[in-house]
Design a protein around this motif. Structure first.
Motif, short mmCIF file in Angstrom:
data_model
loop_
_atom_site.label_atom_id
_atom_site.label_comp_id
_atom_site.label_asym_id
_atom_site.label_seq_id
_atom_site.Cartn_x
_atom_site.Cartn_y
_atom_site.Cartn_z
N VAL A 35 0.84 -1.19 0.00
CA VAL A 35 0.00 0.00 0.00
C VAL A 35 0.88 1.24 0.00
O VAL A 35 1.74 1.41 0.87
CB VAL A 35 -0.95 0.01 1.21
CG1 VAL A 35 -1.73 1.32 1.27
CG2 VAL A 35 -1.89 -1.18 1.16
N LEU A 36 0.65 2.11 -0.98
CA LEU A 36 1.36 3.38 -1.08
C LEU A 36 0.58 4.49 -0.39
O LEU A 36 1.14 5.33 0.29
CB LEU A 36 1.59 3.75 -2.55
CG LEU A 36 2.45 2.78 -3.35
CD1 LEU A 36 2.38 3.11 -4.83
CD2 LEU A 36 3.90 2.83 -2.85
N LYS A 37 -0.74 4.49 -0.61
CA LYS A 37 -1.60 5.54 -0.07
C LYS A 37 -3.04 5.04 -0.18
O LYS A 37 -3.38 4.27 -1.07
CB LYS A 37 -1.42 6.82 -0.89
CG LYS A 37 -2.16 8.02 -0.37
CD LYS A 37 -1.19 9.04 0.20
CE LYS A 37 -1.91 10.30 0.59
NZ LYS A 37 -1.72 10.59 2.01
N GLU A 38 -3.87 5.52 0.74
CA GLU A 38 -5.30 5.21 0.68
C GLU A 38 -6.07 6.45 1.08
O GLU A 38 -5.52 7.34 1.73
CB GLU A 38 -5.66 4.03 1.58
CG GLU A 38 -5.39 4.27 3.04
CD GLU A 38 -5.75 3.08 3.92
OE1 GLU A 38 -6.23 3.33 5.05
OE2 GLU A 38 -5.56 1.92 3.52
N ASP A 39 -7.32 6.50 0.69
CA ASP A 39 -8.15 7.64 1.05
C ASP A 39 -9.61 7.25 0.89
O ASP A 39 -9.93 6.21 0.33
CB ASP A 39 -7.83 8.85 0.18
CG ASP A 39 -8.14 10.19 0.84
OD1 ASP A 39 -8.82 10.21 1.89
OD2 ASP A 39 -7.72 11.22 0.29
N ARG A 40 -10.46 8.12 1.41
CA ARG A 40 -11.91 7.93 1.29
C ARG A 40 -12.54 9.20 0.77
O ARG A 40 -11.93 10.27 0.77
CB ARG A 40 -12.51 7.56 2.66
CG ARG A 40 -12.41 8.69 3.67
CD ARG A 40 -13.27 8.40 4.88
NE ARG A 40 -13.20 9.42 5.89
CZ ARG A 40 -13.89 10.56 5.86
NH1 ARG A 40 -14.68 10.86 4.84
NH2 ARG A 40 -13.79 11.44 6.84
N ASN A 41 -13.76 9.06 0.35
CA ASN A 41 -14.52 10.20 -0.17
C ASN A 41 -14.73 11.24 0.94
O ASN A 41 -14.95 10.89 2.09
CB ASN A 41 -15.87 9.68 -0.68
CG ASN A 41 -16.58 10.66 -1.54
OD1 ASN A 41 -16.95 11.72 -1.08
ND2 ASN A 41 -16.79 10.30 -2.79
N ARG A 42 -14.67 12.52 0.56
CA ARG A 42 -14.89 13.62 1.49
C ARG A 42 -15.68 14.74 0.80
O ARG A 42 -15.40 15.91 0.98
CB ARG A 42 -13.55 14.15 2.02
CG ARG A 42 -12.75 13.10 2.78
CD ARG A 42 -11.33 13.57 3.08
NE ARG A 42 -10.47 12.45 3.42
CZ ARG A 42 -10.30 11.96 4.63
NH1 ARG A 42 -10.94 12.48 5.66
NH2 ARG A 42 -9.49 10.95 4.84
N VAL A 43 -16.70 14.35 0.03
CA VAL A 43 -17.45 15.33 -0.76
C VAL A 43 -18.32 16.26 0.08
O VAL A 43 -18.69 17.34 -0.39
CB VAL A 43 -18.32 14.66 -1.84
CG1 VAL A 43 -17.46 13.98 -2.90
CG2 VAL A 43 -19.31 13.68 -1.24
N ASN A 44 -18.65 15.86 1.28
CA ASN A 44 -19.43 16.74 2.16
C ASN A 44 -18.54 17.37 3.24
O ASN A 44 -18.79 18.48 3.67
CB ASN A 44 -20.60 15.98 2.79
CG ASN A 44 -21.62 15.58 1.76
OD1 ASN A 44 -21.87 16.29 0.79
ND2 ASN A 44 -22.21 14.41 1.92
#
Length: 157
Positions: A35-44
Motif C-alpha cells: 500500500v502506497l496511499k489510501e483515502d476515502r470520499n470527502r465530498v461533504n
C-alpha cells in the motif's frame, strides 16, 4: 478469496459514510502489492470534488516516478467518475480494479429515486482508453449497494 485491498476499500467507504460522505474508498498499491496511499470520499466534509481516486492520482504524480506510477494498481469501491478517470490517465497510473461499475451505480441511483446526474457518467476507458480495468467484483457489489442506499436514505431525510 476476496482481495484484501478491495476489502479495505469497503472499509474506507464505510468510514466515509459514517462521516457523512458518499461511500467511496480507494487504495493505491505498488507492483508488489504494498500500500502506497489510501483515502476515502470527502465530498461533504471537504468539498464536492474530493474523491479518493483523484487525491491518490495527485499524490502519485507528486511522489512517484513515471515508472512507479505505471506499475501501480488502484483498488477502488466504485468505477472512477470522469474527473477521476482523467486524473488517473494524466498521472499515468496503472491498472484500476473496481467493485461496482458506473453503470451499476447509475441504476442504483434510479432505484433510490435520484434524478439525473449533473455530469455524464462514462466508463473509465471512454475517458482514459489506455487504462487497464477490471471489475465489477460481484461478491462485493451487494455490500456497496447497501452502503449507497444508506447514504441516499440519509441524504433524503
Amino acid at each position: 478469496m476476496i482481495n484484501p485491498h478491495l476489502l479495505r476499500c469497503v472499509a474506507l467507504a464505510e468510514e466515509a459514510l459514517a462521516a457523512g460522505d458518499a461511500p467511496f474508498g480507494s487504495v493505491l498499491v505498488d507492483e508488489n502489492g504494498n500500500v502506497l496511499k489510501e483515502d476515502r470520499n470527502r465530498v461533504n466534509s471537504v468539498d464536492k470534488t474530493y474523491h479518493p481516486e483523484i487525491e491518490l492520482a495527485r499524490w502519485a504524480a507528486k511522489n512517484l516516478t513515471p515508472e512507479q506510477r505505471r506499475n501501480t494498481t488502484m483498488y477502488t469501491s466504485g468505477e472512477h467518475c470522469p474527473m477521476c478517470s482523467a486524473a488517473h490517465g494524466w498521472a499515468e497510473l496503472g491498472k484500476v480494479i473496481y467493485i461496482h461499475s458506473t453503470e451499476q451505480l447509475t441504476q442504483w441511483h434510479k432505484e433510490f429515486g435520484l434524478g439525473e446526474s449533473r455530469v455524464s457518467q462514462l466508463p473509465i476507458q471512454t475517458i482514459a482508453p489506455a487504462v487497464q480495468v477490471e471489475g465489477p467484483i460481484d461478491d462485493l457489489a451487494p455490500k456497496m449497494y447497501e452502503l449507497h442506499n444508506a447514504y441516499i436514505t440519509t441524504e433524503k431525510s
